[in-house]
Design a protein around this motif. Structure first.
Motif, PDB file in Angstrom:
ATOM      1  N   THR A 283       0.872  -1.150   0.094  1.00 33.92           N
ATOM      2  CA  THR A 283      -0.006   0.066   0.007  1.00 33.92           C
ATOM      3  C   THR A 283       0.994   1.300  -0.021  1.00 33.92           C
ATOM      4  O   THR A 283       0.463   2.281  -0.661  1.00 33.92           O
ATOM      5  CB  THR A 283      -0.972   0.053   1.262  1.00 33.92           C
ATOM      6  OG1 THR A 283      -1.881  -1.140   1.154  1.00 33.92           O
ATOM      7  CG2 THR A 283      -1.810   1.235   1.425  1.00 33.92           C
ATOM      8  N   LEU A 284       1.852   1.070   0.760  1.00 34.72           N
ATOM      9  CA  LEU A 284       2.810   2.374   0.804  1.00 34.72           C
ATOM     10  C   LEU A 284       3.504   2.549  -0.677  1.00 34.72           C
ATOM     11  O   LEU A 284       3.669   3.768  -1.236  1.00 34.72           O
ATOM     12  CB  LEU A 284       4.092   1.928   1.752  1.00 34.72           C
ATOM     13  CG  LEU A 284       3.671   2.307   3.124  1.00 34.72           C
ATOM     14  CD1 LEU A 284       4.835   1.981   4.064  1.00 34.72           C
ATOM     15  CD2 LEU A 284       3.317   3.802   3.450  1.00 34.72           C
ATOM     16  N   ILE A 285       3.815   1.494  -1.460  1.00 35.64           N
ATOM     17  CA  ILE A 285       4.437   1.636  -2.627  1.00 35.64           C
ATOM     18  C   ILE A 285       3.233   1.907  -3.792  1.00 35.64           C
ATOM     19  O   ILE A 285       3.522   2.619  -4.630  1.00 35.64           O
ATOM     20  CB  ILE A 285       5.062   0.149  -3.220  1.00 35.64           C
ATOM     21  CG1 ILE A 285       6.290  -0.002  -2.241  1.00 35.64           C
ATOM     22  CG2 ILE A 285       5.457   0.428  -4.327  1.00 35.64           C
ATOM     23  CD1 ILE A 285       7.317   0.961  -2.206  1.00 35.64           C
ATOM     24  N   GLY A 286       2.246   1.424  -3.372  1.00 37.94           N
ATOM     25  CA  GLY A 286       0.903   1.690  -4.169  1.00 37.94           C
ATOM     26  C   GLY A 286       0.566   3.312  -4.281  1.00 37.94           C
ATOM     27  O   GLY A 286       0.129   3.806  -4.958  1.00 37.94           O
ATOM     28  N   ALA A 287       0.604   3.690  -3.177  1.00 41.22           N
ATOM     29  CA  ALA A 287       0.559   5.523  -2.818  1.00 41.22           C
ATOM     30  C   ALA A 287       1.508   6.137  -3.550  1.00 41.22           C
ATOM     31  O   ALA A 287       1.062   7.151  -4.181  1.00 41.22           O
ATOM     32  CB  ALA A 287       0.571   5.693  -1.217  1.00 41.22           C
TER      33      ALA A 287
ATOM     34  N   VAL B 242      -1.864  12.769   2.855  1.00 38.48           N
ATOM     35  CA  VAL B 242      -1.258  11.408   2.904  1.00 38.48           C
ATOM     36  C   VAL B 242      -2.421  10.139   2.993  1.00 38.48           C
ATOM     37  O   VAL B 242      -2.334   9.200   2.422  1.00 38.48           O
ATOM     38  CB  VAL B 242      -0.514  11.401   4.276  1.00 38.48           C
ATOM     39  CG1 VAL B 242       0.204   9.752   4.606  1.00 38.48           C
ATOM     40  CG2 VAL B 242       0.828  12.407   4.047  1.00 38.48           C
ATOM     41  N   THR B 243      -3.486  10.643   3.848  1.00 40.89           N
ATOM     42  CA  THR B 243      -4.362   9.602   3.946  1.00 40.89           C
ATOM     43  C   THR B 243      -5.294   9.302   2.530  1.00 40.89           C
ATOM     44  O   THR B 243      -5.271   8.393   2.293  1.00 40.89           O
ATOM     45  CB  THR B 243      -5.523  10.236   4.847  1.00 40.89           C
ATOM     46  OG1 THR B 243      -5.159  10.602   6.293  1.00 40.89           O
ATOM     47  CG2 THR B 243      -6.836   8.954   5.148  1.00 40.89           C
ATOM     48  N   GLU B 244      -5.283  10.239   1.977  1.00 42.59           N
ATOM     49  CA  GLU B 244      -5.768   9.944   0.392  1.00 42.59           C
ATOM     50  C   GLU B 244      -5.053   9.162  -0.247  1.00 42.59           C
ATOM     51  O   GLU B 244      -5.477   8.241  -1.224  1.00 42.59           O
ATOM     52  CB  GLU B 244      -6.287  11.362  -0.079  1.00 42.59           C
ATOM     53  CG  GLU B 244      -7.500  12.155   0.519  1.00 42.59           C
ATOM     54  CD  GLU B 244      -7.831  13.454  -0.071  1.00 42.59           C
ATOM     55  OE1 GLU B 244      -8.832  13.715  -0.832  1.00 42.59           O
ATOM     56  OE2 GLU B 244      -6.922  14.272  -0.144  1.00 42.59           O
ATOM     57  N   LEU B 245      -3.583   9.424  -0.350  1.00 44.97           N
ATOM     58  CA  LEU B 245      -2.723   8.756  -1.089  1.00 44.97           C
ATOM     59  C   LEU B 245      -2.774   7.215  -0.808  1.00 44.97           C
ATOM     60  O   LEU B 245      -2.816   6.556  -1.491  1.00 44.97           O
ATOM     61  CB  LEU B 245      -1.484   9.226  -1.098  1.00 44.97           C
ATOM     62  CG  LEU B 245      -1.134  10.615  -1.886  1.00 44.97           C
ATOM     63  CD1 LEU B 245       0.188  11.321  -1.356  1.00 44.97           C
ATOM     64  CD2 LEU B 245      -1.354  10.567  -3.338  1.00 44.97           C
TER      65      LEU B 245
END
Length: 279
Positions: free
Chosen positions: A39-43, A62-65
């Motif tokens: 998810t971090l990479i996906g953001a 950050v939350t939306e990303l």
């Protein structure tokens, strides 16, 4: 009338182990960590997608990303998970003891994971079973990767590529090219797809499937090769590694994969483990 057959005597310390018993907390922990890393990479992928090759400012918080990071993480985990569940369910069908999938979290720049695997904990009885178990994973993952590819490509607009673009250039396998052509037609020179994270996840899932199908050792392709060719599959393994080494002279992107193949083959040997019934 025959005398009764005596019960076999077993050592006092011997205990029967039930099949398909797992430490589920371990599998769940690894899955949650892999969800976090992907998810971090996906953001990051989604931020790059919104920036349109760094031409637009991205104002999302950050939350939306992170929420939009699930476009990538959900897709890639679905593909990798169904791949491994294909192997697992085939093992359950044939009553060959195997573990639940182990997901491997890794905050790598592009993928966020090193994939997933199951552990087969007993010899496979026959080559037919080996063939079915080996091919079930790629087929299951492919069934989800192809629709994800077409949806991801449809969400990827065709845009002009900046002249000063610096970044990764992904290869375009035939299936990817077919999806792009069917969706967008012929892309003009100087233009490219601004690849949506879902499309990239499908691309990576197809790449992982293709690499796994190399007829080498104990990869999925190695299982299939041994099931069909028996001991002759050893020559196929050695020849395929030679092909991988040759490919490094055409593209340096093959160096990491080839190194892993050579290291794994040296560690485990080129011969595939025998089935219980070789005939």
């Amino acid at each position: 009338m025959h005398d009764p057959i005596p019960e076999p005597s077993l050592p006092p310390s011997f205990t029967f182990r039930r099949k398909f018993q797992d430490r589920r907390w371990l599998h769940l922990t690894l899955l949650m960590l892999t969800i976090a890393s992907t998810t971090l990479i996906g953001a990051d992928h989604y931020q790059s997608y919104l920036s349109d090759f760094s031409r637009r400012p991205v104002t999302l918080g950050v939350t939306e990303l992170l929420l939009n990071g699930f476009w990538y993480s959900g897709t890639i985990l679905l593909i990798l998970g169904t791949h491994e569940l294909g192997h697992y369910l085939a093992c359950r069908y044939y009553q060959v003891d195997a573990s639940l999938p182990f997901f491997i979290p890794m905050p790598l720049v592009l993928t966020g994971t090193l994939g997933a695997f199951i552990k087969i904990r007993e010899p496979i009885p026959t080559k037919r079973m080996l063939f079915d178990i080996g091919i079930a994973g790629p087929l299951a993952g492919f069934l989800f990767a192809v629709p994800a590819l077409f949806v991801g490509v449809a969400m990827s607009p065709v845009v002009k590529v900046p002249d000063d673009l610096v970044g990764f250039s992904l290869g375009e396998p035939l299936l990817f090219q077919a999806a792009a052509w069917l969706t967008w037609g012929t892309v003009p020179e100087g233009y490219s797809l601004n690849l949506h994270p879902m499309g990239f996840a499908a691309w990576f899932g197809l790449l992982a499937t293709a690499l796994n199908l190399f007829p080498i050792g104990q990869l999925d392709g190695g299982h299939i090769s041994y099931a069909v060719l028996g001991r002759r599959s050893t020559a196929v393994t050695i020849g395929s590694i030679g092909v991988a080494v040759c490919l490094t002279f055409f593209s340096t992107s093959w160096m990491v994969w080839t190194f892993l193949l050579v290291a794994k083959t040296l560690a485990m040997g080129p011969r595939h483990p025998r089935t219980l019934d070789e005939d």
